[in-house]
Design a protein around this motif. Structure first.
Motif, short mmCIF file in Angstrom:
data_model
loop_
_atom_site.label_atom_id
_atom_site.label_comp_id
_atom_site.label_asym_id
_atom_site.label_seq_id
_atom_site.Cartn_x
_atom_site.Cartn_y
_atom_site.Cartn_z
N MET A 16 -75.39 61.58 -22.44
CA MET A 16 -76.70 61.08 -22.84
C MET A 16 -77.66 60.99 -21.66
SD MET A 16 -76.85 58.09 -25.55
CE MET A 16 -75.36 57.47 -26.21
N GLY A 17 -77.13 60.48 -20.54
CA GLY A 17 -77.96 60.32 -19.34
C GLY A 17 -78.56 61.64 -18.91
N ARG A 18 -77.73 62.69 -18.88
CA ARG A 18 -78.23 64.01 -18.48
C ARG A 18 -79.24 64.54 -19.48
NH1 ARG A 18 -72.95 64.87 -16.43
NH2 ARG A 18 -72.18 65.68 -18.40
N LEU A 19 -78.94 64.30 -20.76
CA LEU A 19 -79.83 64.73 -21.84
C LEU A 19 -81.21 64.10 -21.68
CD1 LEU A 19 -79.32 66.22 -24.71
CD2 LEU A 19 -79.42 63.92 -25.63
N LEU A 20 -81.22 62.79 -21.37
CA LEU A 20 -82.49 62.07 -21.25
C LEU A 20 -83.30 62.56 -20.07
CD1 LEU A 20 -81.30 58.48 -22.10
CD2 LEU A 20 -82.74 59.96 -23.47
N ILE A 21 -82.64 62.75 -18.93
CA ILE A 21 -83.34 63.23 -17.73
C ILE A 21 -83.97 64.59 -18.01
CG2 ILE A 21 -82.85 64.28 -15.50
CD1 ILE A 21 -83.38 61.44 -15.15
N THR A 22 -83.20 65.47 -18.67
CA THR A 22 -83.72 66.80 -19.01
C THR A 22 -84.94 66.67 -19.90
OG1 THR A 22 -81.41 67.47 -19.02
CG2 THR A 22 -83.01 69.09 -19.79
N GLY A 23 -84.85 65.79 -20.90
CA GLY A 23 -85.97 65.57 -21.80
C GLY A 23 -87.22 65.10 -21.07
N VAL A 24 -87.04 64.16 -20.14
CA VAL A 24 -88.18 63.62 -19.40
C VAL A 24 -88.81 64.71 -18.52
CG1 VAL A 24 -88.89 61.96 -17.63
CG2 VAL A 24 -87.34 61.24 -19.43
N ILE A 25 -87.96 65.54 -17.88
CA ILE A 25 -88.48 66.60 -17.01
C ILE A 25 -89.27 67.63 -17.82
CG2 ILE A 25 -87.84 68.54 -15.50
CD1 ILE A 25 -85.51 66.76 -14.52
N ILE A 26 -88.70 68.05 -18.96
CA ILE A 26 -89.39 69.05 -19.79
C ILE A 26 -90.72 68.49 -20.30
CG2 ILE A 26 -89.31 70.40 -21.93
CD1 ILE A 26 -86.28 70.59 -21.55
N SER A 27 -90.70 67.27 -20.83
CA SER A 27 -91.96 66.73 -21.38
C SER A 27 -92.98 66.46 -20.27
CB SER A 27 -91.71 65.49 -22.22
OG SER A 27 -90.87 64.58 -21.57
N GLY A 28 -92.48 65.99 -19.11
CA GLY A 28 -93.38 65.77 -17.98
C GLY A 28 -94.06 67.07 -17.56
N THR A 29 -93.30 68.16 -17.55
CA THR A 29 -93.86 69.47 -17.18
C THR A 29 -94.93 69.90 -18.18
OG1 THR A 29 -91.66 70.00 -16.35
CG2 THR A 29 -93.23 71.82 -16.49
N LEU A 30 -94.62 69.73 -19.47
CA LEU A 30 -95.60 70.08 -20.52
C LEU A 30 -96.89 69.28 -20.34
CD1 LEU A 30 -93.72 70.37 -23.94
CD2 LEU A 30 -95.15 72.09 -22.83
N ILE A 31 -96.74 67.97 -20.10
CA ILE A 31 -97.92 67.11 -19.94
C ILE A 31 -98.73 67.54 -18.72
CG2 ILE A 31 -98.70 64.72 -19.53
CD1 ILE A 31 -96.14 63.80 -21.03
N LEU A 32 -98.00 67.90 -17.64
CA LEU A 32 -98.67 68.33 -16.41
C LEU A 32 -99.45 69.63 -16.63
CD1 LEU A 32 -98.94 67.58 -13.37
CD2 LEU A 32 -97.06 69.14 -12.94
N ILE A 33 -98.80 70.62 -17.27
CA ILE A 33 -99.46 71.90 -17.52
C ILE A 33 -100.69 71.70 -18.41
CG2 ILE A 33 -99.23 74.17 -18.65
CD1 ILE A 33 -96.23 74.07 -17.83
#
Lengths: 129, 278
Positions: A16-33
């Motif tokens: 779960m921990g890895r899943l969450l970090i991946t989710g945060v990175i992907i969404s953060g990237t989308l928000i940044l772009i």
């Protein structure tokens, strides 16, 4: 017996921990772009957050946000990232349901499903109101 | 002011809020909402929406670090999430109908309460009472590793803790903050769980609780992408940096300073709420 359950819980959490970090990175990237693109387009206009008018309906529902993303609309891309971020804890609950099921802890499968049901109510039912 | 300048200032402010929030354990939401409403005159509904999402981001981002320690109790967390999500849905629904100045006043009082709690000394009282009928049926007993070896614990006063969690969820949904402090009280004070277990389990619950109300906020159009973008990016960045700087022993002065700032913001929120300027 007791020990086994503990290790199993820990494994569920680790994935779960890895899943969450991946989710945060992907969404953060989308928000940044989306954000950079938004600032290039609208950076020099005047913001209007002072009075609440509610977002236009194309930024409220999942399907319309998706459509905006396809047309590379900057605000839709940001909203998609935000939506994904909201989904990360939901994914965590779904994962817990599966984990408890594998452990054959049906009481907690039921408890997790109740939590999931309440969140689903909040996401889907208000739209009709 | 242009959108660019506004976004940059909010980004910087949110970065600081995320950093200090993660260092003190108070979370960034308590500073972001006053910053946006008092500092920029942003409508409080938009500010709450943006803050809620940043709360989810910090909770999910911190989860991986907590998991390594292996002490959060997902059974206790999941069981109590029934209470927090129900409360959150109620709070978010209330926020739709409550006038903004009343939300501001309630926010101010919750801020003062949080600041007072953050200064309270945290001492570990270990109650190794026997598990009650309720706790046994719900499997709410476990053990966690310490320097002195595995320590067994069991949840006490489950109805009290459950009720307190519903209140925490309500406050979270109404004000857009994680209300981690209230969650820790429910587990630490009511249910007598070890403090470390309470804090890590609380982090797990904060994200799920905020997601339950964020759904309603998005449906209602409270989630503004242009405003949420700098808030969320800033808080993620600040919290990430905060988790890298491990200055465990020297956070005391920071905590006091942060508490003073929060109390100041709280009075501003209450004053502006009462005079109807928010």
């Amino acid at each position: 017996m007791k020990k086994e359950i503990k290790i199993s819980d820990y494994d569920i959490e680790a994935v779960m921990g890895r899943l969450l970090i991946t989710g945060v990175i992907i969404s953060g990237t989308l928000i940044l772009i989306g954000g950079i693109y938004y600032l290039i387009q609208h950076g020099f206009s005047i913001p209007h957050f002072k009075t609440f008018r509610g977002e236009p309906s194309n930024l409220r529902s999942v399907s319309q946000i998706m459509e905006g993303v396809i047309h590379f609309d900057s605000l839709s891309i940001i909203q998609m990232g935000l939506l994904l971020l909201i989904a990360t804890p939901v994914a965590r609950v779904i994962f817990a349901v599966i984990g408890f099921f594998i452990e054959k802890d049906f009481l907690y499968v039921a408890i997790s499903l109740i939590v999931l049901g309440i969140i689903a109510y909040s996401i889907f039912s208000v739209a009709a109101a | 002011m242009t959108v660019l300048l506004f976004s940059l200032i909010v980004l910087a402010g949110s970065f600081l809020a995320g950093l200090v929030g993660s260092l003190t354990g108070l979370g960034g939401g308590v500073v972001i909402i006053p910053l946006l409403t008092l500092g920029f005159g942003v409508d409080i509904h938009y500010a709450i929406g943006a803050s809620l999402i940043s709360v989810i981001a910090t909770s999910s981002g911190a989860a991986a670090a907590y998991v390594k320690e292996g002490i959060s109790n997902i059974r206790i967390g999941m069981f109590l999430e029934i209470a927090t999500t129900l409360g959150a849905v109620g709070g978010a629904t209330l926020a739709i109908y409550a006038p903004t100045h009343i939300i501001a006043v309630i926010f101010g009082f919750v801020l003062i309460f949080s600041a007072a709690l953050s200064l309270k000394k945290k001492e570990e009282v270990l109650v190794q009472a026997k598990a009650g009928k309720f706790a046994t049926a719900l499997k709410l007993d476990s053990s966690y590793p310490t320097a002195k070896g595995e320590i067994k614990y069991s949840a006490q006063n489950i109805p009290g803790g459950f009720f307190m969690m519903a209140i925490a969820g309500l406050i979270s949904g109404l004000l857009g903050i994680g209300s981690g402090a209230l969650k820790v009280i429910a587990m630490d004070h009511f249910m007598r769980l070890p403090f470390k277990v309470s804090t890590t389990t609380s982090n797990f619950m904060i994200g799920v609780t905020a997601a339950a109300s964020a759904g309603i906020y998005m449906q209602r159009g409270y989630i503004n992408p242009g405003l949420s973008m700098p808030v969320v990016l800033g808080v993620i960045g600040g919290a990430f940096l905060g988790s890298k700087i491990l200055v465990k022993s020297e956070t005391k002065w920071l905590r006091i300073l942060f508490a003073i700032i929060i109390v100041f913001l709280a009075f501003q929120m209450i004053y502006n709420g009462i005079t109807g300027q928010i």
